[in-house]
Design a protein around this motif. Structure first.
Motif, PDB file in Angstrom:
ATOM      1  N   PRO A  97      13.023  -1.329 -16.564  1.00 23.85           N
ATOM      2  CA  PRO A  97      11.955  -2.215 -16.079  1.00 23.85           C
ATOM      3  C   PRO A  97      10.559  -1.669 -16.334  1.00 23.85           C
ATOM      4  O   PRO A  97       9.640  -2.431 -16.650  1.00 23.85           O
ATOM      5  CB  PRO A  97      12.243  -2.338 -14.575  1.00 23.85           C
ATOM      6  N   SER A  98      10.382  -0.346 -16.230  1.00 15.20           N
ATOM      7  CA  SER A  98       9.060   0.236 -16.454  1.00 15.20           C
ATOM      8  C   SER A  98       8.610   0.037 -17.899  1.00 15.20           C
ATOM      9  O   SER A  98       7.476  -0.376 -18.168  1.00 15.20           O
ATOM     10  CB  SER A  98       9.084   1.731 -16.108  1.00 15.20           C
ATOM     11  N   SER A 158       9.790 -10.952  -9.934  1.00 14.64           N
ATOM     12  CA  SER A 158      10.638 -10.454 -11.010  1.00 14.64           C
ATOM     13  C   SER A 158       9.766  -9.750 -12.046  1.00 14.64           C
ATOM     14  O   SER A 158       8.535  -9.738 -11.956  1.00 14.64           O
ATOM     15  CB  SER A 158      11.391 -11.612 -11.673  1.00 14.64           C
ATOM     16  N   ILE A 159      10.420  -9.183 -13.046  1.00 14.67           N
ATOM     17  CA  ILE A 159       9.680  -8.514 -14.125  1.00 14.67           C
ATOM     18  C   ILE A 159       8.747  -9.491 -14.818  1.00 14.67           C
ATOM     19  O   ILE A 159       7.583  -9.177 -15.108  1.00 14.67           O
ATOM     20  CB  ILE A 159      10.669  -7.903 -15.137  1.00 14.67           C
ATOM     21  N   TRP A 160       9.218 -10.715 -15.052  1.00 16.01           N
ATOM     22  CA  TRP A 160       8.423 -11.675 -15.828  1.00 16.01           C
ATOM     23  C   TRP A 160       7.240 -12.197 -15.028  1.00 16.01           C
ATOM     24  O   TRP A 160       6.183 -12.497 -15.606  1.00 16.01           O
ATOM     25  CB  TRP A 160       9.323 -12.814 -16.307  1.00 16.01           C
ATOM     26  N   LEU A 231       0.703   1.643 -14.126  1.00 14.74           N
ATOM     27  CA  LEU A 231       0.339   0.510 -13.270  1.00 14.74           C
ATOM     28  C   LEU A 231       1.572  -0.102 -12.617  1.00 14.74           C
ATOM     29  O   LEU A 231       1.547  -0.421 -11.419  1.00 14.74           O
ATOM     30  CB  LEU A 231      -0.398  -0.543 -14.102  1.00 14.74           C
ATOM     31  N   GLU A 232       2.654  -0.268 -13.386  1.00 14.51           N
ATOM     32  CA  GLU A 232       3.889  -0.811 -12.805  1.00 14.51           C
ATOM     33  C   GLU A 232       4.399   0.094 -11.695  1.00 14.51           C
ATOM     34  O   GLU A 232       4.845  -0.375 -10.645  1.00 14.51           O
ATOM     35  CB  GLU A 232       4.950  -0.956 -13.900  1.00 14.51           C
ATOM     36  N   LEU A 238       3.348   0.617  -4.067  1.00 16.30           N
ATOM     37  CA  LEU A 238       2.592  -0.028  -2.992  1.00 16.30           C
ATOM     38  C   LEU A 238       3.345  -1.202  -2.362  1.00 16.30           C
ATOM     39  O   LEU A 238       2.853  -1.795  -1.403  1.00 16.30           O
ATOM     40  CB  LEU A 238       1.238  -0.510  -3.524  1.00 16.30           C
ATOM     41  N   GLY A 239       4.503  -1.558  -2.907  1.00 17.56           N
ATOM     42  CA  GLY A 239       5.319  -2.610  -2.309  1.00 17.56           C
ATOM     43  C   GLY A 239       5.044  -3.999  -2.814  1.00 17.56           C
ATOM     44  O   GLY A 239       5.548  -4.973  -2.242  1.00 17.56           O
ATOM     45  N   VAL A 240       4.255  -4.130  -3.886  1.00 17.47           N
ATOM     46  CA  VAL A 240       3.963  -5.457  -4.426  1.00 17.47           C
ATOM     47  C   VAL A 240       4.509  -5.619  -5.844  1.00 17.47           C
ATOM     48  O   VAL A 240       4.183  -6.592  -6.525  1.00 17.47           O
ATOM     49  CB  VAL A 240       2.434  -5.732  -4.420  1.00 17.47           C
ATOM     50  N   GLY A 241       5.325  -4.671  -6.293  1.00 20.60           N
ATOM     51  CA  GLY A 241       5.910  -4.744  -7.624  1.00 20.60           C
ATOM     52  C   GLY A 241       7.343  -5.238  -7.562  1.00 20.60           C
ATOM     53  O   GLY A 241       7.658  -6.194  -6.855  1.00 20.60           O
TER      54      GLY A 241
END
Length: 297
Positions: A97-98, A158-160, A231-232, A238-241
């Protein structure tokens, strides 16, 4: 008719010269040991992301609570996480994912910024004004804070979705670079000659302007991919990814922050993130130096 033939001959010569230039660029880059080493490291990370089973046969979600937070053991070089899962397998599978977010957002941003920069630079007036004013609005947003606010309002990330939001907020800087380069290319002789005999604007942009204006944006994109990996990780930390059960280097950072008595939970993803980020930055820096006309002899 002869004038048209001269223009098309100049197109052919320009393309041949550009092919030779690409070969010279590759030859110059391969002479730099740091570039070759970093490319090999990046290729290894790509293989980890695409084919994790080449590196480990352990299921990252197979856990034994009795081994929670243990250090390394034979067959488990990175130890275990808080649930007793093999940490080496988690780090390997966390690359996908990264790397996917960084690559898709990086080269997607290259495409968006390149197209909008081409249009803004080649069509001064209404087109340039609209694109530039939208970019100014996005420039006014406070970067990371804007990403956190937007992603925090999305329930299922999601990733997208993360890639899409990074693309929407991140293209203005690349657009400005492309736009300024197009301004210098659009008034060159071969562009003016093609325009004078009625060559369609789309063909001029595709055959003449874009190939000769893309180098600074390409170098900037390569430099920025490393930053997107970080950044990812920051957004997920931070809990928003990315959300569980997704495995990524950023999520491993988030868990490690709560268990400081187990430093290996932090060290291994940190090493992989740092190595990948620095490698991309050195590759981008090498490409930028090779494309710098002041350094070409």
């Amino acid at each position: 008719m002869s004038e048209a033939q001269q223009v098309f001959e100049s197109e052919t010569q320009d393309l041949e010269g550009r092919t030779l230039s690409n070969r010279e660029l590759l030859r110059a880059l391969l002479k730099k040991p740091q570039f070759v080493i970093c490319v090999l490291l990046v290729v290894a990370v790509f293989l980890m992301a695409a084919f994790p089973r080449l590196f480990t046969s352990v299921d990252p979600r197979f856990c034994e609570l009795g081994k929670s937070q243990r250090g390394r053991e034979p067959g488990h070089p990175f130890g275990f996480d808080i649930q007793g899962c093999d940490y080496f397998a988690n780090v390997i599978y966390g690359a996908r994912p990264s790397v996917l977010v960084s690559l898709v957002a990086g080269f997607g941003g290259f495409a968006v910024a390149g197209i909008l920069g081409l249009l803004a630079g080649y069509f001064p007036g209404a087109v340039d004004t609209i694109i530039s004013r939208v970019a100014d609005v996005l420039f006014a947003l406070p970067g990371l804070i804007a990403l956190i606010v937007i992603l925090n309002s999305v329930p299922n990330r999601s990733i997208w979705i993360i890639v899409g939001i990074i693309l929407v907020t991140g293209w203005p800087q690349g657009m400005r670079v492309m736009r300024s380069t197009v301004f210098s290319v659009r008034n060159r002789e071969y562009v003016l000659a093609a325009r004078s005999i009625g060559v369609p604007p789309l063909r001029i942009l595709r055959r003449h302007v874009f190939p000769n204006a893309m180098a600074p944006l390409l170098a900037m994109t390569t430099l920025g991919i490393g930053g997107l990996i970080g950044l990812e990780a920051v957004l997920t930390f931070l809990g928003v990814g990315l959300q569980p059960p997704s495995i990524s280097w950023g999520s491993q950072f988030g868990v490690a922050a709560s268990y400081r008595d187990s430093p290996h939970l932090f060290i291994w993803p940190a090493i992989f993130i740092s190595t990948t980020t620095i490698s991309f930055m050195i590759i981008g820096d090498s490409i930028r130096d090779a494309l710098d006309p002041k350094l070409i002899r």
